[in-house]
Design a protein around this motif. Structure first.
Motif, PDB file in Angstrom:
ATOM      1  N   ARG A  81       1.204   4.778  -6.957  1.00 23.65           N
ATOM      2  CA  ARG A  81       0.259   5.592  -7.733  1.00 23.65           C
ATOM      3  C   ARG A  81      -0.801   4.686  -8.380  1.00 23.65           C
ATOM      4  NH1 ARG A  81      -2.658  10.047  -9.101  1.00 23.65           N
ATOM      5  NH2 ARG A  81      -2.887  10.261 -11.334  1.00 23.65           N
ATOM      6  N   CYS A  82      -0.337   3.567  -8.933  1.00 25.82           N
ATOM      7  CA  CYS A  82      -1.248   2.579  -9.545  1.00 25.82           C
ATOM      8  C   CYS A  82      -2.253   2.057  -8.530  1.00 25.82           C
ATOM      9  CB  CYS A  82      -0.418   1.392 -10.021  1.00 25.82           C
ATOM     10  SG  CYS A  82      -0.413   1.254 -11.771  1.00 25.82           S
ATOM     11  N   MET A  83      -1.758   1.728  -7.329  1.00 25.12           N
ATOM     12  CA  MET A  83      -2.622   1.218  -6.259  1.00 25.12           C
ATOM     13  C   MET A  83      -3.661   2.257  -5.867  1.00 25.12           C
ATOM     14  SD  MET A  83      -1.931  -1.822  -5.262  1.00 25.12           S
ATOM     15  CE  MET A  83      -0.813  -3.100  -4.856  1.00 25.12           C
TER      16      MET A  83
ATOM     17  N   MET B  82       3.969  -7.316  -0.611  1.00 23.29           N
ATOM     18  CA  MET B  82       4.009  -6.232   0.387  1.00 23.29           C
ATOM     19  C   MET B  82       3.041  -5.101  -0.005  1.00 23.29           C
ATOM     20  SD  MET B  82       7.372  -4.165   1.648  1.00 23.29           S
ATOM     21  CE  MET B  82       7.390  -3.216   3.154  1.00 23.29           C
ATOM     22  N   LEU B  83       3.047  -4.757  -1.294  1.00 18.12           N
ATOM     23  CA  LEU B  83       2.156  -3.694  -1.779  1.00 18.12           C
ATOM     24  C   LEU B  83       0.686  -4.131  -1.712  1.00 18.12           C
ATOM     25  CD1 LEU B  83       4.400  -2.699  -4.772  1.00 18.12           C
ATOM     26  CD2 LEU B  83       3.537  -1.018  -3.142  1.00 18.12           C
ATOM     27  N   ALA B  84       0.419  -5.379  -2.117  1.00 17.05           N
ATOM     28  CA  ALA B  84      -0.963  -5.874  -2.134  1.00 17.05           C
ATOM     29  C   ALA B  84      -1.563  -5.893  -0.733  1.00 17.05           C
ATOM     30  CB  ALA B  84      -1.005  -7.267  -2.747  1.00 17.05           C
ATOM     31  N   LYS B  85      -0.769  -6.294   0.267  1.00 19.80           N
ATOM     32  CA  LYS B  85      -1.279  -6.374   1.640  1.00 19.80           C
ATOM     33  C   LYS B  85      -1.662  -5.007   2.194  1.00 19.80           C
ATOM     34  CE  LYS B  85       0.716 -10.603   3.495  1.00 19.80           C
ATOM     35  NZ  LYS B  85       1.724 -11.187   4.367  1.00 19.80           N
ATOM     36  N   ARG B  86      -1.089  -3.965   1.613  1.00 16.71           N
ATOM     37  CA  ARG B  86      -1.364  -2.608   2.106  1.00 16.71           C
ATOM     38  C   ARG B  86      -2.519  -1.932   1.372  1.00 16.71           C
ATOM     39  NH1 ARG B  86       2.973  -4.401   3.754  1.00 16.71           N
ATOM     40  NH2 ARG B  86       4.134  -3.574   5.528  1.00 16.71           N
ATOM     41  N   LEU B  87      -3.064  -2.591   0.355  1.00 13.49           N
ATOM     42  CA  LEU B  87      -4.160  -1.975  -0.398  1.00 13.49           C
ATOM     43  C   LEU B  87      -5.407  -1.699   0.454  1.00 13.49           C
ATOM     44  CD1 LEU B  87      -5.171  -0.933  -3.127  1.00 13.49           C
ATOM     45  CD2 LEU B  87      -5.917  -3.240  -3.658  1.00 13.49           C
ATOM     46  N   PRO B  88      -5.848  -2.634   1.337  1.00 14.22           N
ATOM     47  CA  PRO B  88      -7.044  -2.325   2.147  1.00 14.22           C
ATOM     48  C   PRO B  88      -6.905  -1.068   3.003  1.00 14.22           C
ATOM     49  CG  PRO B  88      -6.512  -4.662   2.304  1.00 14.22           C
ATOM     50  CD  PRO B  88      -5.367  -4.011   1.590  1.00 14.22           C
ATOM     51  N   SER B  89      -5.654  -0.706   3.348  1.00 13.51           N
ATOM     52  CA  SER B  89      -5.446   0.463   4.217  1.00 13.51           C
ATOM     53  C   SER B  89      -5.742   1.783   3.509  1.00 13.51           C
ATOM     54  CB  SER B  89      -4.012   0.480   4.763  1.00 13.51           C
ATOM     55  OG  SER B  89      -3.082   0.743   3.723  1.00 13.51           O
ATOM     56  N   ILE B  90      -5.828   1.767   2.150  1.00 14.37           N
ATOM     57  CA  ILE B  90      -6.134   3.025   1.442  1.00 14.37           C
ATOM     58  C   ILE B  90      -7.539   3.007   0.833  1.00 14.37           C
ATOM     59  CG2 ILE B  90      -3.716   3.556   0.953  1.00 14.37           C
ATOM     60  CD1 ILE B  90      -4.264   2.645  -1.976  1.00 14.37           C
TER      61      ILE B  90
ATOM     62  N   ARG C 268      -5.539   7.550   1.549  1.00 13.18           N
ATOM     63  CA  ARG C 268      -6.950   7.207   1.687  1.00 13.18           C
ATOM     64  C   ARG C 268      -7.837   8.452   1.597  1.00 13.18           C
ATOM     65  NH1 ARG C 268      -8.492   3.737   6.772  1.00 13.18           N
ATOM     66  NH2 ARG C 268      -8.307   5.724   7.842  1.00 13.18           N
ATOM     67  N   GLU C 269      -7.357   9.587   2.082  1.00  6.80           N
ATOM     68  CA  GLU C 269      -8.151  10.826   1.992  1.00  6.80           C
ATOM     69  C   GLU C 269      -8.433  11.181   0.533  1.00  6.80           C
ATOM     70  OE1 GLU C 269      -6.151  13.900   4.174  1.00  6.80           O
ATOM     71  OE2 GLU C 269      -6.422  12.878   6.105  1.00  6.80           O
ATOM     72  N   ARG C 270      -7.387  11.059  -0.319  1.00  5.19           N
ATOM     73  CA  ARG C 270      -7.572  11.368  -1.745  1.00  5.19           C
ATOM     74  C   ARG C 270      -8.508  10.355  -2.404  1.00  5.19           C
ATOM     75  NH1 ARG C 270      -1.828  12.165  -1.510  1.00  5.19           N
ATOM     76  NH2 ARG C 270      -1.439  10.214  -2.615  1.00  5.19           N
ATOM     77  N   VAL C 271      -8.340   9.077  -2.047  1.00  6.57           N
ATOM     78  CA  VAL C 271      -9.186   8.004  -2.602  1.00  6.57           C
ATOM     79  C   VAL C 271     -10.641   8.235  -2.220  1.00  6.57           C
ATOM     80  CG1 VAL C 271      -9.711   5.530  -2.413  1.00  6.57           C
ATOM     81  CG2 VAL C 271      -7.342   6.270  -2.721  1.00  6.57           C
TER      82      VAL C 271
END
Length: 511
Positions: free
Chosen positions: A205-207, A229-237, A412-415
């Motif tokens: 949720r924070c990300m 693991m979480l940081a590496k997935r940030l660009p995907s959203i 990503r849709e919500r973002v």
């Protein structure tokens, strides 16, 4: 006989056209002037061997080469091909009056084949601006240069192809790339997906909030809790790049020689420098300035793993670029500005031992050691990080869950919807595109609070001993939370959630 051919020098992310004047006269000797570096001075040996191996001669006469403007430093081996064609034309081995209508760049091997160059996209943009008919460059760089419409871009494998073209013996087809088609080939199934992460719903949720508002974020937790693991997935959203952003990012990576055989970059960059990185490698610079990690992360994510392990002076040089979203490198004779608008994601252990705040682990660090560890990160740097969140280890039950987690595509849709709301809001402002960029004036305008929310914020600041710097950050984050819910105004629920994301501001956090 005097001949002029044209090359290009890259300063910052912009190119400057260089006129290469070659004069061949009676006598003997090779004179290269116009502030060339050692790589250019050595070019005569490469050119002589390349021409000899392809059936041409390096003239045994007095050759004078001037690189104009003569007061500008030139660097690198990319002028080899320019000089070779100039020498052949001046010595009458190429009989063509068209050599000055093309921009020519490339590094020569001894057999005449070409090696890739840096900054091909910037050079192609400049060539089009200055009305050149075409651009000859190594075939490895042709995709990035062909992004520029309205310029004939010729990718060549060896010097013989260029000679044959000017002699009229052979034809080379210019490379044509439909920039928009190339750009819209986006990956809907990212390599790193949030669906792979078990548990950690509050951190996800924070990300999502950080991605929606472009907020900098720091993750604090023990080893193995999933921070990296979480940081590496940030660009995907993050929302897909616009065409303008893609061109800006490609230009910087092109100057740094990071494009290889790819054309236009359509994925947001993710840079993760090691904690032994120097301040120059992070912000850019050097005797011949090159963009640093923060510029390579432009329009993407810069991930600093184990933040307190970085040297303090390295972190301090990031303070100004984080605020201004550009970095300026000054030298005695020139000043270069690189764009550096990135999202900072940092992670750290809460103590040197790593297990502070974990009830199941033994406390191996004294309060003094922990205070010294945390003091490596200065207040002004933390001031520029909007969201602080504690990450706890994932329990076994969550790890073994078979129910799939929410995928990056859905998040990503919500973002993207939240970013569209912000784009409309800041449409009239040039330098502000999302909530994290708001100044105090905009915060007062767009984050007006009702009486209940104001009272809640006042109570929280007094009870949790939040610092004054947390006030604006809480308002920015609460505005983003409201945008994710597509709410017109910020209410007490949004404020309450934003207050939770200021862990490191609480006095006595070390307990």
């Amino acid at each position: 006989m005097l001949v002029k051919v044209f090359g290009s020098a890259v300063f910052g992310v912009e190119a400057t056209t260089i006129t290469v004047e070659v004069n061949i006269d009676k006598g003997i000797g090779y004179h290269l002037v116009g502030l060339p570096d050692n790589a250019i001075k050595e070019s005569s040996y490469r050119i002589a061997a390349a021409l000899k191996n392809n059936g041409y001669e390096f003239p045994g006469k007095k050759i004078t080469v001037n690189l104009a403007p003569a007061d500008l430093r030139k660097e690198g081996s990319a002028y080899d091909l320019t000089l070779a064609i100039g020498i052949l034309a001046a010595s009458g081995q190429i009989k063509s009056d068209e050599v000055d209508q093309y921009l020519i760049m490339g590094e020569l091997s001894l057999d005449g084949s070409l090696q890739p160059i840096k900054g091909a996209l910037s050079i192609a943009i400049k060539a089009k601006e200055e009305g050149f008919k075409g651009f000859f460059l190594p075939i490895q760089n042709v995709k990035e240069a062909a992004i520029v419409d309205g310029l004939e871009v010729y990718g060549v494998e060896n010097v013989l192809q260029v000679i044959d073209f000017f002699e009229g013996r052979g034809t080379i087809e210019p490379t044509v790339i439909n920039t928009r088609d190339e750009f819209y080939k986006t990956l809907d199934f990212p390599e790193f997906d949030f669906a792979d992460v078990k548990g950690q719903e509050s951190i996800k949720r924070c990300m999502e909030i950080a991605a929606a508002g472009g907020h900098n974020i720091i993750l604090i937790g023990p080893p193995g809790s999933g921070k990296t693991m979480l940081a590496k997935r940030l660009p995907s959203i993050l929302p897909p790049m616009t065409l303008k952003e893609a061109l800006e990012t490609t230009k910087i990576h092109s100057v740094a020689g990071k494009i290889k055989d790819a054309g236009l970059m359509n994925q947001r960059p993710f840079r993760s420098p090691h904690h032994t990185a120097s301040s120059v490698s992070l912000v850019g610079g050097g005797s011949y300035p090159q963009p640093g990690e923060i510029s390579l992360a432009h329009n993407g994510v810069l991930f600093l793993d184990e933040l307190p392990e970085f040297k303090r002076e390295v972190l301090e040089v990031m303070r100004q670029p984080l605020e201004d979203r550009e970095v300026t490198i000054s030298r005695a004779k020139f000043t270069i500005t690189y764009p550096s608008s990135f999202m900072l994601v940092a992670s750290m252990n809460p103590s040197p031992g790593g297990y502070f705040n974990d009830p199941d682990a033994p406390v191996s660090s004294s309060p003094a050691e922990m205070q010294r560890y945390l003091s490596k990160i200065s207040g002004p740097l933390l001031d520029r990080i909007d969201i602080h969140i504690e990450v706890t280890p994932v329990p076994f039950e969550k790890l073994t869950e078979t129910r799939p987690a929410e995928s990056s595509v859905l998040i990503r849709e919500r973002v993207t919807k939240a970013r569209e709301i912000q784009s409309q809001r800041f449409d009239a402002l040039d330098n502000i595109h999302y909530n994290a960029q708001m100044s105090t004036k905009q915060i007062r305008t767009y984050c007006a609070l009702d009486e209940t929310s104001l009272q809640l914020l006042k109570t929280a600041m007094e009870r949790l001993n939040l610092s004054a710097r947390a006030y604006d950050r809480i308002l920015k984050v609460s505005r983003t939370i409201a945008d994710l819910e597509q709410a017109e105004t910020v209410n007490s629920n949004h404020i309450a959630e934003a207050i939770q994301y200021r862990s490191l501001d609480r006095e006595g956090w070390l307990g």
